[in-house]
Write an enzyme that holds these catalytic residues in place. Structure first.
Site, PDB file in Angstrom:
ATOM      1  N   ASP A  53      30.305  19.641 -18.506  1.00  0.00           N
ATOM      2  CA  ASP A  53      31.400  19.334 -18.811  1.00  0.00           C
ATOM      3  C   ASP A  53      32.552  19.506 -17.877  1.00  0.00           C
ATOM      4  OD1 ASP A  53      34.198  19.434 -20.759  1.00  0.00           O
ATOM      5  OD2 ASP A  53      32.173  19.699 -22.183  1.00  0.00           O
ATOM      6  N   SER A 113      33.456  16.804 -29.799  1.00  0.00           N
ATOM      7  CA  SER A 113      33.400  17.799 -28.637  1.00  0.00           C
ATOM      8  C   SER A 113      33.400  19.029 -29.021  1.00  0.00           C
ATOM      9  CB  SER A 113      34.461  17.363 -27.513  1.00  0.00           C
ATOM     10  OG  SER A 113      34.362  16.216 -26.891  1.00  0.00           O
ATOM     11  N   HIS A 137      38.906  21.714 -21.320  1.00  0.00           N
ATOM     12  CA  HIS A 137      37.735  21.277 -22.183  1.00  0.00           C
ATOM     13  C   HIS A 137      36.475  22.117 -22.384  1.00  0.00           C
ATOM     14  CE1 HIS A 137      34.911  18.340 -24.195  1.00  0.00           C
ATOM     15  NE2 HIS A 137      35.967  18.256 -24.840  1.00  0.00           N
TER      16      HIS A 137
END
Length: 811
Positions: free
Chosen positions: A184, A532, A228
């Protein structure tokens, strides 16, 4: 003019004719046939008339270490290195300049190299090269709504318990001993909820090429900070104020997406390889692009990672709700692709009344951050402030503190972004009205309570926005069960015709760990939504399943999650969501752990049947595995929805005995009378029953040409002198093809329709390309200004229109 080859959505083999030397005429008269050799397959889109450099991913004919092993061949790192060096050296001789950026050998055999675009044909002719892929950009949504600890409520932390994680914990399964790789934007491994899940070795940073896979910090000169990956990691294995699905799993972080949350294929493949070699049991990739292709480089790497025993989990994409919107790596044949759901929520009615006594009949609640915030609007009068389409610029200089923002739908600004801007400006709520006829969707999780009106009511209220106040009467109406999020991308996958996603999991308003970048309080929590956020729920669930069943292989884990998933019902229709919307359904962890019967594959595509006359047959098979300690007898049945069953006959062993601990292969023969069915795809189920155990496997088959999008890409280039090369990609060609011109608005959307630039018909599959001189078909020469291009294409009964995001400027 732009000279393109294939897109990443289709495979085309370029052919090179190599003529052997022979005397003039003699051997031709004797019928000698020229030798034909295939060039390497080229994927992607390139301007082969430009010398501008581009990075591509080269796949070698020589198998990777994992691929060779699973094909029973001997392969060594040394041999691969020698072969790769030979190809690299040959490439260096064939092109004017080349720069190798990364090399791969474990789950993908090849290298990333920068070459001039117009020399890619030389690359395709290089001996040992199997395929060439574009180094596309992978992205994530990096926006975060920060949540203060004092505002936590049990509802915000319900997603892990909802899928049964707490039941698995009570049964003794917490992910202990299982390693999960988060590929990620990096992870803030110092966050107190995550620090205990990391060892001395944290993973690797492929952006900065070091062993510190930390998130991009604030004020990085290269781009925006990221949060994220930390959010994803928290959903997998946080163990603090937030508890992830597998709170005692071990985490590894691989930073493949850099500032702003974007990165390249080159880094993503490198991250996959490193995670496999570092001993990960599960990997999560909450990233993607819009390329619907099963044979893309990243998807290939994931398939071989699965073959090597690593459960690969990836997000399906956020481009829904239309079919065919799944993107790589969600298109992988073997990896588990995950769609997003919204947890059950309450629905409220809303009456909106202005101070002049007018009540607006179309008033309804669109979304809200919490029930308390929504109900707090009752019993008060609020001033309204018109902020146009709700862009950041339209909020500037306006006092919204304690007021209601009046916002129009449109300008290509998502509903949630309009509400977010209202909150930033201090508004306590928003009234969002339609800019076209019809209704708007419910959007749970809006940043401010948002009431929606239809176009007529909204325009009526706007006309007196500075003369009246508004009040609301909001009441509970009903409760909605788990639903599929509109944004969640849908399958099927082109070429393989596979159902995607495989499963679904919660992905709306998920609260997890994030860095705050505030030195005084660096560790925070934030709410995000997207596939996600759904994917790490499944990665964490896979860790629990592996701890409970350490001898299971990756496909047993996948089948267990799919076979035991909960079927989701669309509240609008009262029927199950389509297979390509929900996959096998929403995962239930403890049921997967305790499964005694597995049916593999967990979804089933019969492919395409195109015979115009008569019947067409295909032979396939599936497997039933009995994990119990006693023999079981299974009843097998195939059913199809609607009337399709009259013209589809499936024969198989209806009564199958499987001994304890054994797997039974079941042959299937399907016969389709395609001439009796309309073109399209048809859904059904393979139902395997044993006592009270019922496993429903989603099935799909296609009749005629599949209904994939008529237009999948669109762009243009200026050729100078107000002349433009306009191109689009038509996967199946087009009977009718039109180019429409619109004015461009200041907020970035389509303005008014200007006219048609051209008509065409009977276009073949592939690129449609036209040079346009700024003149409409009626002879009008467009004046100087900014315009936008839209393409309309129709094939049979299928049609689609798409618009370019960039502005075309006539000077």
């Amino acid at each position: 003019m732009r000279n393109k080859l294939v897109t990443a959505l289709m495979i085309v083999s370029a052919i090179l004719l190599v003529f052997s030397s022979f005397s003039a005429g003699a051997q031709v008269n004797q019928g000698k046939v020229a030798k034909v050799e295939e060039l390497a397959t080229l994927y992607g889109e390139y301007d082969l008339s430009s010398s501008k450099p581009t990075t591509v991913i080269v796949e070698l004919e020589e198998e990777s270490i994992v691929e060779a092993k699973h094909k029973g061949k001997a392969q060594t790192k040394k041999n691969l290195n020698n072969v790769r060096n030979q190809v690299k050296n040959e490439v260096g001789k064939r092109v004017s300049t080349s720069k190798v950026e990364r090399e791969y050998d474990y789950v993908f055999s090849g290298f990333a190299v920068e070459v001039p675009q117009n020399e890619i044909p030389s690359l395709l002719a290089t001996p040992g090269v199997k395929a060439v892929y574009p180094n596309v950009t992978y992205t994530v949504d990096s926006s975060t709504e920060y949540v203060v600890e004092e505002s936590y409520s049990p509802e915000m932390l319900d997603s892990a318990p909802f899928i049964g994680s707490n039941e698995a914990w009570d049964a003794g399964f917490t992910g202990e001993g299982v390693t999960v790789a988060v590929i990620d934007t990096g992870v803030d491994y110092t966050h107190p909820d995550l620090a205990g899940q990391f060892g001395a070795y944290k993973g690797y940073d492929f952006v900065d090429n070091d062993e510190d896979p930390q998130e991009t910090p604030k004020n990085d000169p290269r781009g925006a900070e990221t949060t994220h990956g930390t959010h994803v990691a928290g959903t997998v294995a946080a163990n603090g104020l937030i508890k992830g699905v597998a709170p005692e799993a071990t985490l590894l972080a691989y930073r493949v997406l850099g500032p702003g949350g974007s990165g390249t294929t080159a880094n993503v493949i490198a991250g996959i390889e490193r995670a496999v070699q570092d001993g990960a049991d599960v990997m999560n990739l909450s990233l993607g692009n819009t390329l619907n292709s099963p044979d893309f480089a990243t998807s290939i790497a994931l398939d071989w990672a699965m073959a090597e025993g690593v459960v690969a989990v990836t997000s399906n994409g956020n481009s829904g709700p239309n079919n065919w919107t799944v993107g790589s790596p969600g298109t992988s044949r073997d990896a588990i692709s995950v769609g997003a759901t919204q947890l059950p929520y309450n629905v409220f009615t809303a009456t909106t009344t202005s101070s002049d006594g007018v009540s607006y009949a179309s008033s309804a609640v669109q979304g809200f951050p919490s029930e308390d915030a929504l109900l707090a609007l009752n019993g008060q009068d609020f001033e309204l402030v018109d902020v146009g389409f709700g862009s950041p610029e339209e909020f500037e200089g306006k006092n919204l503190e304690g007021k209601i923002a009046l916002i129009s739908r449109g300008a290509s600004i998502p509903f949630v972004d309009k509400a977010t801007e209202a909150k930033k400006a201090g508004a306590v709520g928003a009234v969002l009205y339609n800019n076209v006829a019809g209704t708007m969707p419910l959007i749970p999780g809006m940043d401010v309570p948002t009431i929606m009106l239809n176009q007529a009511d909204g325009e009526a209220l706007k006309a007196k926005v500075n003369e009246v106040t508004v009040s609301f009467d909001i009441e509970f109406s009903s409760r909605v069960g788990e639903t599929v999020a509109d944004f969640s991308s849908r399958g099927p996958v082109m070429d393989t015709w596979m159902i995607k996603p495989d499963v679904s999991a919660p992905g709306v308003a998920i609260v997890s760990t994030v860095p705050t970048f505030d030195p005084a309080n660096p560790y925070g929590y934030g709410a995000k939504q997207g596939t996600s956020m759904a994917s790490p729920h499944v990665a964490g669930a896979a860790a629990l399943v592996l701890q409970a069943n350490p001898d299971w292989d990756v496909f047993q884990v996948k089948s267990a999650l799919m076979n035991t998933a909960e079927d989701l019902i669309n509240p609008a229709t009262g029927e199950s969501y389509p297979h390509n919307t929900q996959g096998a359904g929403s995962i239930r962890v403890l049921d997967a752990i305790n499964a005694e019967t597995l049916v593999n594959p967990g979804s089933y595509s019969f492919g395409v049947f195109e015979k115009a006359k008569g019947k067409e047959s295909a032979r396939q098979h599936f497997e039933i595995q009995n994990l119990s300690s006693k023999a079981k007898r299974y009843n097998v049945e195939f059913t199809f929805k609607n009337e399709v069953g009259k013209h589809v006959k499936v024969t198989t062993s209806n009564n199958t005995r499987v001994n304890p601990g054994k797997t039974q292969k079941v042959n299937v023969n399907v016969t389709v009378d395609a001439s009796k069915l309309d073109s399209g795809y048809y859904e059904g189920y393979l139902t395997v029953t044993e006592g009270d155990t019922v496993v429903e496997v989603p099935t799909i088959l296609f009749v005629g040409e599949p209904d994939f999008p008529r237009v999948t890409s669109l762009g243009f280039d200026s050729l100078g002198n107000n002349t433009f090369d306009i191109w689009s990609y038509l996967p199946g060609g087009a009977d009718e093809y039109e180019v429409w011109i619109y004015s461009a608005t200041a907020t970035g959307g389509l303005g008014s329709y200007v006219g048609d630039a051209l008509y065409d018909s009977n276009l073949p599959a592939g690129y449609a390309e036209h040079v346009w001189d700024g003149t409409l078909v009626d002879g009008t020469v467009l004046p100087a200004g900014n315009y936008r291009v839209a393409i309309y294409a129709k094939k049979g009964n299928g049609e689609r229109a798409v618009a370019a995001a960039d502005v075309l400027t006539i000077e």
